[in-house]
Design an enzyme around this catalytic site. Sequence first.
Site, PDB file in Angstrom:
ATOM      1  N   ASP A 145      81.778  27.449 -32.957  1.00 26.01           N
ATOM      2  CA  ASP A 145      82.446  27.584 -31.661  1.00 26.01           C
ATOM      3  C   ASP A 145      83.273  26.342 -31.347  1.00 26.01           C
ATOM      4  OD1 ASP A 145      80.390  25.820 -31.075  1.00 26.01           O
ATOM      5  OD2 ASP A 145      79.675  26.910 -29.314  1.00 26.01           O
ATOM      6  N   ASP A 181      77.736  26.803 -35.681  1.00 24.01           N
ATOM      7  CA  ASP A 181      77.985  28.168 -35.201  1.00 24.01           C
ATOM      8  C   ASP A 181      79.462  28.445 -34.972  1.00 24.01           C
ATOM      9  OD1 ASP A 181      78.243  26.601 -32.903  1.00 24.01           O
ATOM     10  OD2 ASP A 181      77.381  28.121 -31.585  1.00 24.01           O
ATOM     11  N   ASP A 212      81.511  23.350 -36.598  1.00 25.35           N
ATOM     12  CA  ASP A 212      80.085  23.045 -36.476  1.00 25.35           C
ATOM     13  C   ASP A 212      79.288  24.257 -36.962  1.00 25.35           C
ATOM     14  OD1 ASP A 212      80.892  24.647 -34.348  1.00 25.35           O
ATOM     15  OD2 ASP A 212      79.444  23.810 -32.950  1.00 25.35           O
ATOM     16  N   SER A 271      73.777  25.314 -33.067  1.00 24.02           N
ATOM     17  CA  SER A 271      75.112  24.730 -33.125  1.00 24.02           C
ATOM     18  C   SER A 271      75.164  23.558 -34.104  1.00 24.02           C
ATOM     19  CB  SER A 271      75.532  24.312 -31.716  1.00 24.02           C
ATOM     20  OG  SER A 271      76.870  23.897 -31.669  1.00 24.02           O
TER      21      SER A 271
END
Length: 447
Positions: free
Chosen positions: A247, A245, A243, A104
């Site tokens: 999400d 990833d 960010d 992340s």
Amino acid sequence: MTRLFGTDGVRGKANEVLTAPLAMRLGAAAAEVLTRENRSSKRNPTAIVGRDPRVSGEMLAAALAAGMASRGVDVLRVGVIPTPGVAFLTDDYGANMGVMISASHNPMPDNGIKFFSAGGRKLPDSVEDEIEAAMQTLSEGGPTGHGVGRVIEEAPDAQDRYLAHLREAVSADLKGLKVVVDCANGAASEIAPRAYRAAGAEVIAIHNRPNAFNINDHCGSTFMSEIQRAVLEHGADLGLSHDGDADRCLAVDAKGNIIDGDQIMAILAVGMKENNDLRQNTLVATVMSNLGLKLAMAEQGIKIVETQVGDRYVLEELNTSGFSLGGEQSGHVIIPEWGTTGDGILTGLSLMSRMKETGKSIAELASVMTVLPQVLINVPVADKRVIDDAPEVISGIADANAELGKTGRVLLRPSGTEELYRVMVEAADQEQARRIAGKLAAVVAAV
């Protein structure tokens, strides 16, 4: 024994803590636990594996695929794609499980492994515990011959499937909006600009050239000065920052002011209430959300249900109670109708859709909420497990609460992924919040 799974999967420095042998064993154990009820003599269970662009993802994806295939699971690797993309594709392909390899917002040397069950749902603690237990009892051998799993190295339609899903979720025409998107040199680098352009927006993409080593490097949602600068430079209507990833999503207005996750939730909650889409007129947020969010939602006739920190706990409450919107101050926003996890690109599309629907700027929409001064200090500690019960910490919290009364609050909690303890103080006055937070942080650091 320390639990392997943290608040969001298994994380650690790649090739030091999170090694290839560990990933292979973890993949094998997860395959046994997550597919044991879907075994058939006619076909193997299937797994989807995606990753962010960091260099160690290639190694870990290969190890995980080997582990799962050794337990008779066919593996479809979908390449670099956001975490919510893996969750969606797990359901869309009808797979029995999904795996996302990402740390992340963490620095490039770290990495992580997140599992999804059938339908693209995050695992409850009890299932993660089963996987950990299975790692201790794995046999050396597995199925042979036709029973060995296949590894398919490429899914050419994976991104297109996910993009079509996003377009179905938010069908508004965003023509006339100019947006800068910071892709954090991460999983959003290709797909976020495509998604926003497909909806009609004029898109300026920055930090969208991942090279395996530059993910989250002075960019993305943990380094907001980049998007602030770019919005002003390009005269954009707003900026969206993801960010590693993708999400999560944070925003900035046309003047470069940050719009955090609490403000984003306030904007979306008001819009959904107006459109009769906010079930039970309730928003789900974590204990870290700003007191200003609670006050603003009360004025709008919207209730707030609080959970512990972690989007998985927000999601659990959403699913259990049937609510339709939840999220975190950090920018994880979950809309259960369209996703089983936080989706930063969906959040960005939803924000711009609300701007078009109302004809208002994002600054005007965000003004529904006044952010109260909040200070958060991350304190490095030797052992975060001993902080809660330390007498000096208990005494320090009591003193802080006595001073703040009903005008603020104190929250101390351990990081789920690092040896850090987070000290958060809200107060009516910024200086008071800073002073009390600093005093508590010093107490924690001395334990």
